[in-house]
Motif scaffolding. Structure first.
Motif, short mmCIF file in Angstrom:
data_model
loop_
_atom_site.label_atom_id
_atom_site.label_comp_id
_atom_site.label_asym_id
_atom_site.label_seq_id
_atom_site.Cartn_x
_atom_site.Cartn_y
_atom_site.Cartn_z
N ARG A 139 0.85 -1.19 -0.10
CA ARG A 139 0.00 -0.14 0.03
C ARG A 139 1.00 1.31 0.05
O ARG A 139 2.07 1.06 0.13
CB ARG A 139 -1.15 0.07 1.10
CG ARG A 139 -0.16 -0.08 2.75
CD ARG A 139 -0.66 0.90 3.43
NE ARG A 139 0.33 0.87 4.63
CZ ARG A 139 1.63 1.39 4.69
NH1 ARG A 139 1.92 2.15 3.74
NH2 ARG A 139 2.34 1.30 6.01
N THR A 140 0.30 2.36 -0.34
CA THR A 140 0.98 3.52 -0.13
C THR A 140 0.82 4.25 1.23
O THR A 140 -0.17 4.04 1.90
CB THR A 140 0.61 4.44 -1.17
OG1 THR A 140 -0.82 4.61 -1.13
CG2 THR A 140 0.76 3.99 -2.76
N LYS A 141 1.77 5.06 1.63
CA LYS A 141 1.54 5.79 2.78
C LYS A 141 0.83 7.12 2.53
O LYS A 141 0.77 7.62 1.57
CB LYS A 141 3.16 6.19 3.30
CG LYS A 141 3.67 5.29 4.37
CD LYS A 141 5.07 5.59 4.49
CE LYS A 141 5.19 7.00 5.23
NZ LYS A 141 5.07 6.79 6.69
N PRO A 142 0.14 7.48 3.53
CA PRO A 142 -0.60 8.88 3.24
C PRO A 142 0.60 9.90 2.86
O PRO A 142 1.81 9.74 3.55
CB PRO A 142 -1.27 8.84 4.70
CG PRO A 142 -1.38 7.58 5.28
CD PRO A 142 -0.39 6.99 4.73
N LEU A 143 0.22 10.62 2.30
CA LEU A 143 1.06 11.53 1.54
C LEU A 143 1.69 12.49 2.56
O LEU A 143 2.77 12.90 2.34
CB LEU A 143 0.27 12.07 0.59
CG LEU A 143 -0.58 11.18 -0.35
CD1 LEU A 143 -1.59 11.66 -0.97
CD2 LEU A 143 0.43 10.12 -1.04
N GLU A 144 0.92 13.36 3.31
CA GLU A 144 1.73 14.13 4.12
C GLU A 144 2.75 13.58 5.31
O GLU A 144 3.64 14.44 5.22
CB GLU A 144 0.46 14.78 5.21
CG GLU A 144 -0.65 15.08 4.60
CD GLU A 144 -0.74 16.36 3.94
OE1 GLU A 144 -0.57 17.43 4.67
OE2 GLU A 144 -0.98 16.58 2.76
N GLU A 145 2.77 12.57 5.54
CA GLU A 145 3.76 11.94 6.04
C GLU A 145 4.99 11.99 5.38
O GLU A 145 6.13 12.42 6.06
CB GLU A 145 3.59 10.20 6.50
CG GLU A 145 2.28 10.02 7.07
CD GLU A 145 2.05 10.33 8.29
OE1 GLU A 145 3.06 10.31 9.06
OE2 GLU A 145 1.21 10.86 8.96
N VAL A 146 4.96 11.73 3.94
CA VAL A 146 6.38 11.65 3.26
C VAL A 146 6.90 13.06 3.50
O VAL A 146 8.14 13.12 3.60
CB VAL A 146 6.14 11.29 2.03
CG1 VAL A 146 7.46 11.34 1.43
CG2 VAL A 146 5.42 9.59 2.20
N SER A 147 6.11 13.92 3.05
CA SER A 147 6.65 15.10 2.72
C SER A 147 6.92 16.13 3.83
O SER A 147 7.41 16.97 4.03
CB SER A 147 5.55 16.18 1.84
OG SER A 147 4.23 15.67 2.20
N PHE A 180 7.03 9.68 -4.17
CA PHE A 180 8.12 9.54 -3.13
C PHE A 180 8.62 8.24 -3.00
O PHE A 180 7.75 7.19 -3.53
CB PHE A 180 7.39 10.34 -1.84
CG PHE A 180 7.30 11.66 -2.03
CD1 PHE A 180 8.62 12.68 -2.06
CD2 PHE A 180 6.31 12.17 -1.97
CE1 PHE A 180 8.22 13.98 -2.21
CE2 PHE A 180 5.89 13.38 -2.22
CZ PHE A 180 7.09 14.31 -2.01
N VAL A 211 5.68 5.60 -2.40
CA VAL A 211 4.47 6.43 -2.45
C VAL A 211 4.21 7.35 -3.60
O VAL A 211 5.23 7.75 -4.29
CB VAL A 211 4.34 7.39 -1.16
CG1 VAL A 211 3.40 8.10 -1.03
CG2 VAL A 211 4.63 6.60 -0.04
N VAL A 212 2.90 7.28 -3.94
CA VAL A 212 2.72 7.99 -5.12
C VAL A 212 1.91 9.39 -4.48
O VAL A 212 0.82 9.13 -3.69
CB VAL A 212 1.75 7.62 -6.25
CG1 VAL A 212 1.42 8.62 -7.38
CG2 VAL A 212 2.51 6.57 -6.71
N ALA A 213 2.34 10.52 -4.33
CA ALA A 213 1.65 11.71 -3.79
C ALA A 213 0.61 12.46 -4.43
O ALA A 213 -0.48 12.88 -3.81
CB ALA A 213 2.81 12.82 -3.14
N GLY A 236 -3.94 14.53 4.05
CA GLY A 236 -3.37 13.42 3.33
C GLY A 236 -3.85 13.14 1.95
O GLY A 236 -3.57 12.41 1.29
N ALA A 237 -4.65 14.27 1.42
CA ALA A 237 -5.09 13.98 -0.14
C ALA A 237 -4.15 14.41 -0.98
O ALA A 237 -4.38 14.23 -2.32
CB ALA A 237 -6.38 14.78 -0.41
N GLY A 238 -2.99 15.03 -0.55
CA GLY A 238 -2.15 15.46 -1.47
C GLY A 238 -1.83 17.04 -1.78
O GLY A 238 -1.29 17.52 -2.76
N THR A 245 1.46 18.91 -0.92
CA THR A 245 2.67 18.29 -2.03
C THR A 245 2.29 19.26 -3.35
O THR A 245 3.09 19.69 -3.95
CB THR A 245 2.47 16.81 -2.28
OG1 THR A 245 2.43 16.07 -1.05
CG2 THR A 245 3.57 16.42 -3.41
#
Lengths: 372, 512, 418
Positions: free
Chosen positions: A363-371, B22, B25-27, B48-50, B53
């Protein structure tokens, strides 16, 4: 799982080994540029490694470095920088030497006398470190700055106290000034090693005990857990019920107490008096060794042995016409490159683990976490 | 989907098929947005919806892997914020990007200073700032130190910074999150002035009522991609919310009441004066009974965080008492409170909830380091802690390959589930839950609600703080509204509507 | 103040900012201080307190300290803690020795500067590029530099005429200048030992007679630093990296670049400090810096991270240094001065409502006073500790007045801005 552990160990070793190789290359380059033969140096070093005397001296140095490293590492675990191990150790060694050498101590039973000396040293070290802790928790003064200041103050204090008018005596037949010599009952016997005129410090056992206690307290007790938690995230530690002020005070006192031990092997094992030949800068060596050994009890042991060997092998370099300071350069380069290497490995690890977990779970991580 | 630029003037900003990956992950994937010049365009989506980013890409802080950006019809490529600024794009960050120890003037001109020789031309800078401030009614004094400014003023300095750089397109990232209602009104007034001057505003938010009141167009993002473009006249807040989460909203709901008459937490006259002398909490009193969930609604920044930290013993109140099961704990340490049975789900899990660089089982110990099964006396019980972590992983459905990985490797939702599982262990009598489902996917959200519900049936008292009004209404037995550090109104969750709550939260519903 | 590390103990109270002192107020304070000093001088008959010889010696001692604290200022203003100052100074002393004995004092100054720059560059690479903890990198440089200097010294000075394994051949001293027509006239007044007037004359004579060009260079550099950091776009950008790197980056400031500039400049200034030390004492010697890098750091903190302040700090610490050389009578009088200063602090703290602090300050102040009146002299060994004790007292008793750069010591990585 097994794979990951193997890779993790490999990564852990890669950094220090890489740093060593890099440092060796830099030194080889310097030697080549300054017109020395790299081969001579390697020869001199390996000859030294075969001399029992050098090895004994290396172990003795390592004993002292290890204690200094443990003192530093206690603070490092919670992101507390005790730069003041140097001052703490010298003040502690000087005052406990004065106590141990005092005339009334001659009648005290040997074991008690040694114990009193060691405890006194720990108390002095802890008290000197405690000043920095006090300033930090009451006034928010950075322990880095205060311990640097306290190091210098200790230097002047020691030279003030080390005066025939106060705690020192003049050694007969020389103009050396030191505390009164500790008579035999207060000394700690060393271990004989065949082929070497010097003995291994009896207090090498003290270092082993300290190392074991360090490991046990840090990885097996609640206190150790809280120390680590505070180092990883002060705010999370606070929310979990840790009193960070209390932790600062306790770990600074512990660090200072161990720093107090640093002078003991030499004091009770070979010089029996505190004089100006007690080396300054041991606290900084401790920092280097703790860094190289990653605050790990075994890692620091390996690092302190390496440091001890380099220092003692350096003696034979002068004989072969190479300035022995090439070893100091090597040590400095090791420290700098090892911290860089650890930082790089750490970054790589975090990324790799996230990726591994991500792909393991598909699965993919929620995005805010990464950034974030 | 893609949006065609409207006929006539080129769109101020046009993003086509933006994709950003990333590691693992695809942001953002296939994001398309067209912002008409001279409008307020809202970008909405869950945490978290992007959105963030995407804004970083538009502001040159990150580079897209695929896709194109066009500004005023011209394709551009931003290697850094400096490039974006040059193209007339400015960003007002959610967390203010201001240096407290510098003056307003220094903060504003930083990076594009007027020069006189090699020196900074202070006189020219001063005049220019004054001029902008006056023409948009920002009321900013260039010589004050930013440290001395309030939140609303700081935001105006941020806007001024952007205008000073000649931005024609302003990105505002959740600008109202930190504002009190009057400040929100002032901000919206400022935005309308800016629009009237022909500037374009891209407004990121998840506060749907605000979006509906200020935006001309709305783009909805979900799971990293744009899913709809709508105009505010055509949608309701509820419809927008459904677009955001992608399905009919799961509505949290409590079944029968389990409230008992046994008081667990009583707070009496709690007042907290902040370091700056501002009263952050003002005479707060309430009681939570066993089996009761007390929900606290409020615009962020009205004292919720301080209330929670005071209850946890992280801050000491200036006056007032806190009683837990009949025992005065006002002066007890955080540790004692936890040992007495207080569980804590913090608002910011990275700051207060987990140790990112420690394993899951070590995180299980965190906050429970004096209790079984984690310790035996002063010693850690590693085996006990590990076994119990395994239990939490199973019971709370924490998705992880094992308990020896670092918490940093887990997704936010799984970290949160671990925290919930941990805080529910050891039979707590009171749970303080601050935004327990923030930044968590819908599935995990439902699971967390279910756990709270079950614990409540088991006599747990819960203090629930949330920005999600549906969550509050659905989960609470009693609802209070906090406004500027005071509890201003009580509502019955059975009858109250989100609209009523919303107006109480902004102070609009007050009689005085 | 933070140097990274734990935030515990730091008050979240907004610091009570002292109003910026106008030059007039500064002058009044300076005159007031001189009145107190001359009162103490009259009382204790320690003529050396304000003699032109003391002032000259103080200036000579203060110059390397001022350079070291300028070095600290440059780095810390950009957010990088530099406790490697000591090591960089050591490199500077070697550079000065190497270039100085061959091509004269000014070449020595340049040589020292360049060697310091190497140290700065190393620190910048470690802390900025690789994100290594600033303290750790600084410690490593302090380990590395003395070894490198001694290695090079053995390499290059052992066989040089007049040199040795641990010292360079002689370096010529830099030129000295005297303000013509002032010196002898002021000297006459100074020798009258009038209250205040003679003291003023002594100080003025000290700063106008036989002044090394190096001292003048130091003064120029301090003023130039103030101008560059506070009055130019370059300086604003550099400081913004220490105050809020995220804000700076969001406005297109290349934080890494400015941190590099700052840390390299820091190395340069530290090297310069080492060079001035070597040139003014006539040669490079092993262990010559003797902790001056740390005193420089102390002077910077004392001076609240501002050029004027650090110059005052360096002057003060240079002054105690000079006093130590002048014998115990003068040093003894310092105790009374310190006691008086602490009482002043106590009064100020009391007025701003800090009762406990005020009490502590008063107690320590009384202690110093008691020490003064109950003894005849201070052991010479203790005098050297004065700068460190004073710095600890400032940090402990007046830290709410200090304003270090907000983000000093925090590692920064590009793209951290959210």
């Amino acid at each position: 799982m097994r794979n990951r552990t193997a890779r993790s160990i490999l990564l852990g070793v890669a950094a220090p080994v890489g740093a060593l190789v890099f440092a060796a290359l830099v030194c080889a380059l310097i030697l080549a540029v300054t017109g020395h033969s790299v081969g001579d140096v390697v020869d001199a070093m390996s000859t030294a490694a075969q001399r029992p005397r050098t090895l004994v001296n290396s172990v003795n140095s390592a004993t002292v470095y290890y204690l200094a490293a443990v003192a530093v590492a206690i603070g490092f675990r919670m992101k507390l920088f005790n730069i003041g191990v140097d001052g703490q150790y010298r003040l502690a060694a000087m005052l406990s030497a004065a106590l141990a050498g005092a005339a009334f101590m001659d009648s005290v039973p040997s074991v008690l006398r040694i114990a009193m000396t060691v405890v006194a040293a720990m108390l002095v070290g802890a008290a000197w470190a405690g000043l920095a802790a006090l300033l930090k928790v009451t006034r928010g003064v950075s322990e880095v700055i205060s311990t640097i200041m306290l190091n210098s103050i200790a230097t002047y204090l020691v030279s003030y106290l080390l005066n025939p008018a106060r705690l020192a005596v003049t050694t007969a037949g020389s103009n050396n000034i030191g505390t009164r010599k500790i008579t035999e009952g207060g000394q700690v016997a060393g271990f004989e090693v065949s082929g070497s005129s010097t003995k291994v410090f009896g207090l090498v056992l003290l270092a082993v005990v300290v190392g074991f206690l360090y490991w046990f307290v840090l990885s097996r007790t609640r206190f150790g857990f809280e120390l680590k938690a505070t180092g990883l995230s002060e705010s999370a530690a606070v929310a979990s019920g840790v009193s960070v002020k209390k932790m600062v005070v306790i770990s600074m006192l512990l660090s200072g107490a161990v720093a107090g031990l640093v002078g003991m092997p030499q004091l009770l094992g070979s010089s029996y008096t505190y004089s100006l030949d007690f080396p300054p800068g041991l606290g900084f060596v401790g920092i280097a060794v703790a860094l190289l050994g990653r605050n790990h009890p075994i890692g620091m042991m390996v690092a302190s042995l390496l440091w001890g060997f380099l220092d003692n092998a350096a003696n034979s370099l002068d004989i072969s016409g190479v300035p022995r300071e090439i070893v100091l350069i090597m040590q400095g380069v090791i420290v700098l490159s090892v911290v860089v290497a650890y930082e790089l490995v750490r970054r790589y690890r975090v990324r790799a683990e996230q990726q591994a977990v991500g792909s393991a779970l598909g699965r993919t991580k929620p995005l805010e976490e990464v950034s974030a | 989907m893609s949006t065609e630029p409207p006929a006539g003037a080129a769109p101020a900003v046009h993003l086509t098929a933006i994709t950003k990956r990333f590691p693992g992950v695809v942001a953002n994937s296939d994001v398309n947005i067209s912002v008409r010049a001279g409008t307020v365009h809202a970008l909405v989506g869950e945490n978290g919806a992007g959105k963030s980013t995407l804004m970083k890409i538009l502001y040159g802080m990150q580079q897209p892997d695929e896709g194109t950006i066009a500004v005023n019809g011209k394709p551009v490529s931003f290697g850094s914020p400096a490039d974006a600024i040059r193209a007339g794009i400015g960003m007002v960050h959610q967390h203010f990007m201001l240096a407290d120890n510098l003056t307003v003037l220094e903060n504003v001109v930083l990076g594009s200073e007027p020069r006189k020789g090699v020196g900074l031309d202070f006189a020219a800078a001063h005049a220019r700032i004054k001029e902008i401030s006056d023409s948009y009614g920002l009321g900013v004094d260039p010589d004050r130190l930013v440290d001395d400014l309030g939140v609303g003023e700081r935001q105006r300095v941020e806007i001024l910074k952007v205008l000073y750089r000649g931005a024609r397109t302003l990105i505002l990232d959740e600008p109202t999150a930190v504002l009190v209602p009057q400040e929100v009104d002032e901000l919206f007034g400022n935005l309308r002035d800016l629009k009237a001057e022909g500037l374009t505003i891209l407004f990121i938010s998840h506060k749907l009522d605000e979006v509906l009141s200020v935006a001309d167009d709305i783009t909805v993002m979900r799971r990293g991609t744009t899913v709809a473009s709508v105009s505010p006249e055509d949608v309701t807040a509820r419809k927008l919310a459904e677009l955001m989460v992608g399905s009919a909203l799961p509505v949290p709901e409590l079944r029968e009441s389990t409230v008992t008459d046994e008081a667990v937490l009583s707070v009496e006259g709690l007042t907290l004066v902040g370091a700056d002398g501002r009263t952050v909490l003002n005479d707060i009193s309430f009681t939570i009974h066993a089996g009761e969930v007390l929900g606290i609604a409020g615009v962020e920044g009205n004292g919720q965080a301080e209330l929670v930290e005071t209850l946890m013993g992280i801050r000491s109140p200036t006056s007032g008492t806190i009683t837990l099961s009949g025992k005065d704990i006002t002066n007890e340490s955080t540790r004692h409170r936890r040992e007495a049975g207080v569980g804590y789900i913090p608002e910011d899990r990275h700051r207060q909830g987990v140790l990112l660089e420690a394993t899951l089982w070590e995180n299980r110990i965190l906050g429970h380091q004096t209790r079984k099964p984690n310790v035996r006396g002063p010693l850690l019980d590693r085996r006990g802690a590990k076994a119990d972590t395994e239990r939490i992983v199973v019971e709370y459905d924490v998705r992880t390959p094992g308990i020896d990985v670092n918490a940093a490797a887990l997704s936010g939702g799984n970290q949160q589930k671990l925290i919930v599982g941990r805080e529910m262990s050891g039979a707590p009598i009171l749970l303080i839950a601050s935004h327990p489902t923030r930044g968590v996917d819908v599935g995990a959200q439902a699971a967390i609600w279910e756990h709270i519900r079950r614990a409540r049936a088991d006599h747990l008292a819960v203090l629930l703080i949330s920005a999600d009004l549906d969550e509050l209404i659905g989960m609470s037995d009693t609802l209070s509204v906090i406004l500027r550090g005071r509890l201003v109104a009580d509502h019955d969750p059975a009858t109250v509507t989100p609209e009523q709550l919303g107006s109480a939260m902004t102070g609009a519903g007050r009689e005085d | 103040m933070t140097v990274g590390g734990l935030a515990v103990g730091l008050k979240s109270t907004p610091t009570r900012r002292g109003k910026r002192l106008s030059p007039m107020v500064y002058l009044i304070i300076a005159v007031g201080a001189l009145v107190v000093v001359s009162a103490v001088r009259t009382l204790s008959d320690a003529t050396d307190l304000t003699s032109s010889g003391t002032v000259q010696a103080a200036l000579t001692a203060a110059v390397p300290l001022a350079m070291a604290s300028l070095a600290g200022l440059w780095a810390e203003r950009a957010g990088v803690v530099n406790i490697g100052l000591e090591g960089m100074m050591v490199l500077g002393t070697f550079g000065a020795g190497y270039a100085g004995y061959q091509w004269g004092p000014w070449a020595g100054i340049v040589g020292g500067l360049l060697f310091g720059v190497i140290g700065g560059l190393l620190h910048a690479v470690a802390t900025v590029t690789f994100g290594v903890d600033h303290i750790i990198s600084g410690v490593a440089i302090n380990l590395l530099a003395p070894g490198a200097a001694l290695f090079l010294s053995k390499q290059f000075f052992s066989n040089a005429p007049g040199g040795g394994q641990k010292q360079s051949p002689r370096i010529e001293d830099a030129q000295k200048v005297t303000l013509p027509g002032f010196s002898s006239w002021l000297g006459t007044i100074e020798n009258k030992h009038w209250f205040f007037v003679s003291d003023l004359a002594g100080v003025l004579r000290g700063i106008t007679t036989e002044i090394s060009l190096l001292t003048l260079l130091a003064v120029v550099l301090i003023a130039a630093t103030g101008w560059v950091l506070w009055r130019t776009p370059f300086g604003l950008r550099l400081r913004s990296c220490g105050e809020s790197p995220a804000a700076a980056e969001s406005l297109g400031v290349n934080v890494y670049k400015y941190k590099y500039y700052a840390v390299i400049a820091s190395g340069g200034f530290a090297g310069l400090g080492g060079a001035m030390l070597a040139v003014s004492s006539g040669q490079f010697r092993d262990g010559q810096t003797g902790g001056r890098g740390f005193i420089g750091l102390a002077a910077m903190i004392f001076g609240n991270w501002r050029p004027g302040g650090l110059a005052t700090g360096a002057g003060l610490f240079g002054y105690t240094d000079a006093m130590a050389l002048r014998g115990s009578n003068a040093v003894h009088a310092l105790l009374l001065l310190l006691g008086i200063a602490l009482i002043v602090v106590a009064v100020l703290q009391y007025r701003s409502g800090q009762i406990v602090l005020s009490g502590v300050a008063a107690a320590i102040g009384v202690l110093f006073g008691w020490w003064y009146f109950s003894s005849d002299q201070v052991p010479a060994e203790l005098v050297g500790a004065a700068p460190y004790v004073v710095t600890l007292l400032v940090l402990g008793l007046a830290s709410q007045r200090l304003r270090p750069p907000r983000f000093v010591g925090e590692p920064y990585r590009r793209g951290q801005a959210i």
